[in-house]
Design a protein around this motif. Structure first.
Motif, short mmCIF file in Angstrom:
data_model
loop_
_atom_site.label_atom_id
_atom_site.label_comp_id
_atom_site.label_asym_id
_atom_site.label_seq_id
_atom_site.Cartn_x
_atom_site.Cartn_y
_atom_site.Cartn_z
N GLY A 89 65.88 45.16 2.85
CA GLY A 89 66.13 44.33 1.97
C GLY A 89 67.40 44.30 1.52
O GLY A 89 68.45 43.59 0.25
N LEU A 113 63.76 40.56 -0.17
CA LEU A 113 64.35 39.23 0.82
C LEU A 113 63.26 38.15 0.97
O LEU A 113 63.70 37.94 0.83
CB LEU A 113 66.06 38.78 1.59
N ASN A 173 66.42 40.77 -8.65
CA ASN A 173 67.46 40.64 -8.13
C ASN A 173 68.56 40.25 -7.90
O ASN A 173 69.74 41.05 -7.81
CB ASN A 173 66.81 40.13 -6.18
N THR A 191 64.63 29.92 0.46
CA THR A 191 65.41 31.00 0.23
C THR A 191 66.26 30.08 -1.11
O THR A 191 66.27 29.36 -1.38
CB THR A 191 66.31 31.17 1.43
#
Length: 230
Positions: A159, A68, A188, A40
């Motif tokens: 998300g 995500l 993002n 992540t």
């Protein structure tokens, strides 16, 4: 904290103190990522605010354009009447009223997000000690206390992320996965940074954005040039 050989090898590729453009930072992050899983990517922003003051609590939600990654969030809705059926039709993993409240009281926490209608908050409020520490307590400011359960479910599944300054004036928030296309990861990140900048409290004094860092789960962080967004 002792670091492993792979981390130290990645750290050697990051020039200490150097600030990057967003494009450079994403490229560097992909270059140094070494974990065997899809890490992540997290954005960290140091803000010039005093979180002890209620009018300087920077907080909000944003739907990231590219989500995500990873498994879809498990969403539970606490409502009554027609809103239960609306939630089920909108894709809620579980929807109900008093029975959901009782299950949570009994220790059931198998969900990632909880949405409630305003008329159920009297009962949901009883769960504060359980939900609060886990960041799951529904709140009107984050769009999780609403009569529009359909939109709330869709945004959460798509998300939506919540950003919130901690007691040290820092925001931590995920922006995607290392495997994302660079352009999507950049977009993002840009969307989240812009949202935080727009949320600047009118009472904040001095420099608002002090430092920005982009890092993957296992990798060293890469500094962004905060003056680009100031």
């Amino acid at each position: 904290m002792k670091r492993g050989k792979k981390y130290l090898a990645a750290l050697e590729k990051v020039e200490p103190g150097k600030k990057h453009t967003l494009e450079e930072a994403v490229s560097k992050l992909k270059e140094i990522a070494f974990a065997k899983f899809d890490e992540t990517v997290e954005l960290t922003m140091w803000l010039g605010v005093d979180p002890r003051k209620a009018d300087q609590l920077v907080r909000g939600t944003i739907v990231l354009p590219h989500g995500l990654g990873g498994a879809a969030k498990k969403v539970v809705v606490i409502a009554q009447g027609d809103k239960i059926r609306e939630a089920q039709e909108a894709g809620a993993d579980e929807a109900g009223g008093d029975e959901i409240v009782e299950r949570i009281k009994g220790g059931w926490m198998d969900f990632d997000a909880l949405i409630a209608t305003p008329d159920m908050m009297g009962k949901v409020g009883q769960l504060g000690k359980v939900l609060g520490p886990r960041g799951l307590m529904p709140n009107p400011k984050t769009g999780t206390v609403t009569m529009d359960v359909k939109t709330a479910i869709q945004e959460t599944k798509a998300g939506k992320v919540e950003y919130r300054v901690d007691k040290t004036g820092v925001i931590h928030s995920p922006v995607g996965k290392v495997s994302f296309d660079p352009a999507k990861l950049q977009e993002n990140t840009e969307v989240l940074i812009n949202a935080v900048m727009k949320a600047k409290p009118t009472t904040a004094k001095g420099r608002y954005l002090k430092k920005i860092n982009l890092a993957a789960t296992m990798s060293p962080g890469v500094l962004l040039d905060e003056l680009t967004y100031a």
